[in-house]
Design a protein around this motif. Structure first.
Motif, mmCIF file in Angstrom:
data_model
loop_
_atom_site.group_PDB
_atom_site.id
_atom_site.type_symbol
_atom_site.label_atom_id
_atom_site.label_comp_id
_atom_site.label_asym_id
_atom_site.label_seq_id
_atom_site.Cartn_x
_atom_site.Cartn_y
_atom_site.Cartn_z
ATOM 1 N N SER A 197 52.676 40.393 35.529
ATOM 2 C CA SER A 197 52.044 39.340 36.324
ATOM 3 C C SER A 197 53.073 38.301 36.734
ATOM 4 O O SER A 197 53.984 37.963 35.965
ATOM 5 C CB SER A 197 50.917 38.679 35.526
ATOM 6 O OG SER A 197 50.389 37.570 36.209
ATOM 7 N N ARG A 211 52.343 35.216 37.269
ATOM 8 C CA ARG A 211 51.999 33.930 36.662
ATOM 9 C C ARG A 211 50.760 34.083 35.788
ATOM 10 O O ARG A 211 49.802 34.751 36.163
ATOM 11 C CB ARG A 211 51.738 32.879 37.745
ATOM 12 C CG ARG A 211 51.385 31.495 37.228
ATOM 13 C CD ARG A 211 51.137 30.545 38.391
ATOM 14 N NE ARG A 211 50.767 29.206 37.930
ATOM 15 C CZ ARG A 211 49.539 28.846 37.555
ATOM 16 N NH1 ARG A 211 48.548 29.735 37.613
ATOM 17 N NH2 ARG A 211 49.294 27.625 37.145
ATOM 18 N N VAL A 212 50.789 33.445 34.631
ATOM 19 C CA VAL A 212 49.635 33.382 33.731
ATOM 20 C C VAL A 212 49.456 31.922 33.315
ATOM 21 O O VAL A 212 50.417 31.276 32.886
ATOM 22 C CB VAL A 212 49.819 34.268 32.485
ATOM 23 C CG1 VAL A 212 48.631 34.105 31.539
ATOM 24 C CG2 VAL A 212 49.980 35.729 32.879
ATOM 25 N N SER A 271 39.753 36.131 44.762
ATOM 26 C CA SER A 271 40.701 36.292 45.872
ATOM 27 C C SER A 271 40.544 35.111 46.828
ATOM 28 O O SER A 271 39.603 35.062 47.603
ATOM 29 C CB SER A 271 40.445 37.604 46.620
ATOM 30 O OG SER A 271 40.533 38.710 45.757
ATOM 31 N N ARG A 306 45.420 33.223 46.236
ATOM 32 C CA ARG A 306 46.115 34.304 45.540
ATOM 33 C C ARG A 306 45.086 35.141 44.805
ATOM 34 O O ARG A 306 43.994 34.654 44.479
ATOM 35 C CB ARG A 306 47.173 33.754 44.580
ATOM 36 C CG ARG A 306 46.598 33.004 43.393
ATOM 37 C CD ARG A 306 47.704 32.384 42.538
ATOM 38 N NE ARG A 306 47.234 31.985 41.243
ATOM 39 C CZ ARG A 306 46.616 30.858 40.974
ATOM 40 N NH1 ARG A 306 46.367 30.004 41.950
ATOM 41 N NH2 ARG A 306 46.233 30.583 39.744
ATOM 42 N N ARG A 336 43.729 36.840 41.550
ATOM 43 C CA ARG A 336 43.900 36.598 40.117
ATOM 44 C C ARG A 336 42.644 37.024 39.364
ATOM 45 O O ARG A 336 41.567 37.125 39.947
ATOM 46 C CB ARG A 336 44.186 35.119 39.847
ATOM 47 C CG ARG A 336 43.032 34.191 40.181
ATOM 48 C CD ARG A 336 43.465 32.733 40.135
ATOM 49 N NE ARG A 336 42.346 31.806 40.329
ATOM 50 C CZ ARG A 336 41.838 31.494 41.506
ATOM 51 N NH1 ARG A 336 42.351 32.029 42.609
ATOM 52 N NH2 ARG A 336 40.832 30.649 41.590
ATOM 53 N N GLU A 393 40.215 35.823 36.347
ATOM 54 C CA GLU A 393 39.831 34.645 35.572
ATOM 55 C C GLU A 393 39.055 35.115 34.360
ATOM 56 O O GLU A 393 37.951 35.645 34.480
ATOM 57 C CB GLU A 393 38.992 33.710 36.444
ATOM 58 C CG GLU A 393 38.700 32.372 35.779
ATOM 59 C CD GLU A 393 37.945 31.430 36.703
ATOM 60 O OE1 GLU A 393 38.610 30.714 37.485
ATOM 61 O OE2 GLU A 393 36.698 31.426 36.653
ATOM 62 N N GLU A 449 43.937 32.383 33.510
ATOM 63 C CA GLU A 449 44.146 32.906 34.859
ATOM 64 C C GLU A 449 45.358 33.831 34.856
ATOM 65 O O GLU A 449 46.459 33.422 34.472
ATOM 66 C CB GLU A 449 44.369 31.769 35.858
ATOM 67 C CG GLU A 449 43.166 30.859 36.042
ATOM 68 C CD GLU A 449 43.413 29.793 37.097
ATOM 69 O OE1 GLU A 449 44.554 29.729 37.616
ATOM 70 O OE2 GLU A 449 42.480 29.031 37.403
ATOM 71 N N VAL A 450 45.160 35.077 35.281
ATOM 72 C CA VAL A 450 46.225 36.072 35.320
ATOM 73 C C VAL A 450 46.384 36.546 36.762
ATOM 74 O O VAL A 450 45.472 37.162 37.322
ATOM 75 C CB VAL A 450 45.912 37.270 34.401
ATOM 76 C CG1 VAL A 450 47.057 38.274 34.427
ATOM 77 C CG2 VAL A 450 45.632 36.798 32.971
ATOM 78 N N ASP A 451 47.512 36.237 37.374
ATOM 79 C CA ASP A 451 47.763 36.685 38.741
ATOM 80 C C ASP A 451 47.964 38.193 38.778
ATOM 81 O O ASP A 451 48.643 38.761 37.903
ATOM 82 C CB ASP A 451 49.001 36.005 39.316
ATOM 83 C CG ASP A 451 48.731 34.571 39.750
ATOM 84 O OD1 ASP A 451 47.704 34.023 39.324
ATOM 85 O OD2 ASP A 451 49.545 34.015 40.506
ATOM 86 N N VAL A 452 47.378 38.849 39.777
ATOM 87 C CA VAL A 452 47.533 40.289 39.973
ATOM 88 C C VAL A 452 47.956 40.553 41.409
ATOM 89 O O VAL A 452 47.755 39.704 42.292
ATOM 90 C CB VAL A 452 46.217 41.052 39.660
ATOM 91 C CG1 VAL A 452 45.884 40.954 38.175
ATOM 92 C CG2 VAL A 452 45.063 40.509 40.490
ATOM 93 N N GLY A 456 43.297 43.953 39.311
ATOM 94 C CA GLY A 456 42.411 43.093 38.533
ATOM 95 C C GLY A 456 41.227 43.855 37.975
ATOM 96 O O GLY A 456 40.816 43.633 36.829
#
Length: 416
Positions: free
Chosen positions: A13, A15-16, A129, A132, A134, A136, A146-149, A155
């Protein structure tokens, strides 16, 4: 529906981050107290005691406490800002974070020290969406991860690995602005204090005369502030495997998928049409959440379609019997080959438990039968079914059935 059968999933990822909505609510409560709630309550108590004890000094203290309200509003606004920061701002790791998900939970490796989140800590999840893409994840204690994918499909795979897909677990979220309730409390309380003070002084004796007008002032101010905050609060929405529950400010709408005719998006609103109803249930979801929530509802509704009921499954239903007789008849289904003569097996009961379109008492009866039969991992399977429903009463009944302690009160609430 075995928890260990879910495939593991790993990816990197960008960003987390973590948000602390629970801590934000704490600061929101402190903001309300600082902006008038605390001084107001102290003042009212002092005025009542002054009347009861005939202590003039307490009257002076009471009015002195009210003077703290003005600076308190300023402090309350500052605390409201802190509350909003905790609620809306995610703090975490930037750069590549290795994410691994399986039936045991989630593992995060930002390169310094690996951190693990047990599956029991994760309550629900959703793919969002907007600016970005992510995931949740809502954790216990009011925390949000929050984990960006890279893509929505990524996701969806993450949620599937954790067992939080639309046919597995319910998702709970709140729609609306987090600031409205804070502002309503911080400004509404002082405003209602002044309003009702003017009204009561005009209609009744001076507040220093007796405690009656003082208590009326306190009650009217508190009730008015509560009603205002309730009217502007965020709307909790729970999307389960069997239906969707919308908690309006002063009512609750329960919409089973068996009654959900269609889901339509109109701008930043989501319209849920109930079969045979004149008007839809309207959700002001906002641009970022509308399509995501609509798709989750469609997927859950499709997964709840079930199909034709198994032969003999209706034997699991209560049909007006008292609890002891119902439980006894379930025992008889398993005596010798009786259940096979009825065409019903414990595996069929498991199917009925997981069938979101089945009658509520059939699902509870299936849970009881699995416990009676000593089905492998019956307790865990019933708990999984309980976690998936959006109906809190059914959830409580299934959870008590998992412990084999279901009672008439729990059943009455579930079968209302």
């Amino acid at each position: 529906m075995w928890a260990t059968s879910r495939p593991a999933f790993e990816f990197t990822s960008r960003r987390v981050g973590r948000r602390y909505e629970g801590l934000g609510r704490v600061f929101g409560g402190l903001a309300l107290l600082a902006s008038g709630g605390g001084p107001f309550l102290v003042s009212v108590i002092a005025l009542v005691l002054a009347h009861v004890l005939d202590e003039p000094d307490l009257r002076g203290f009471a009015f002195h406490a009210l003077t703290v309200t003005v600076p308190g509003v300023v402090v309350g606004l500052g605390l409201s800002f802190v509350s909003a920061l905790f609620t809306t701002t995610a703090i975490g790791w930037k750069g590549p974070v290795r994410v691994a998900a399986d039936a045991a939970g989630l593992s995060l490796d930002p390169g310094a020290a690996e951190r693990s989140i047990p599956r029991a800590e994760i309550r629900s999840g959703l793919v969002l969406s907007d600016l970005r893409v992510r995931v949740e994840l809502r954790l216990r204690g009011g925390r949000v991860l929050e984990v960006d994918v890279a893509r929505e499909e990524e996701g969806a795979r993450l949620l599937a690995a954790l067992g939080i897909g639309p046919t597995q677990r319910r998702v709970a979220l709140s729609i609306g602005s987090v600031h409205s309730e804070l502002l309503a409390g911080c400004f509404g309380l002082p405003a209602f204090m002044i309003l009702w003070l003017v009204v009561i002084v005009a209609l009744a004796e001076p507040l220093t005369g007796n405690s009656g007008p003082v208590l009326a002032w306190f009650a009217l101010t508190t009730l008015s502030t509560w009603l205002l905050r309730r009217a502007v609060r965020r709307t909790p929405v729970v999307v389960g495997t069997d239906g969707v529950r919308v908690e309006r400010p002063f009512s609750t709408v329960w919409l089973p998928y068996t009654e959900l005719d269609s889901v339509e998006r109109r701008g930043d609103r989501l319209l849920l049409f109930r079969r045979g109803s004149d008007g839809p249930v309207v959700l002001r979801t906002g641009e970022a959440l509308t399509e995501t929530l609509a798709q989750r509802l469609r997927d859950a509704r499709e997964g709840a379609a079930g199909g034709a009921a198994l032969h003999g499954a209706d034997a699991l239903e209560r049909r007006g019997r008292d609890l002891a007789l119902w439980r006894g008849d379930l025992h008889k289904l398993l005596a010798g080959d009786d259940y096979r003569a009825a065409g019903l097996t414990p595996e069929d009961a498991l199917h009925a438990l997981d069938d979101a379109s089945a009658p509520l008492d059939r699902r509870v009866g299936a849970a009881l039968l699995l416990r009676v039969a000593g089905y492998p991992d019956a307790q865990e399977l019933i708990r999984v079914a309980a976690e998936g429903t959006a109906d809190d009463a059914l959830r409580a009944a299934l959870e008590s059935a998992a412990e084999d302690e279901v009672d008439d009160a729990a059943l009455a609430r579930a079968l209302r």
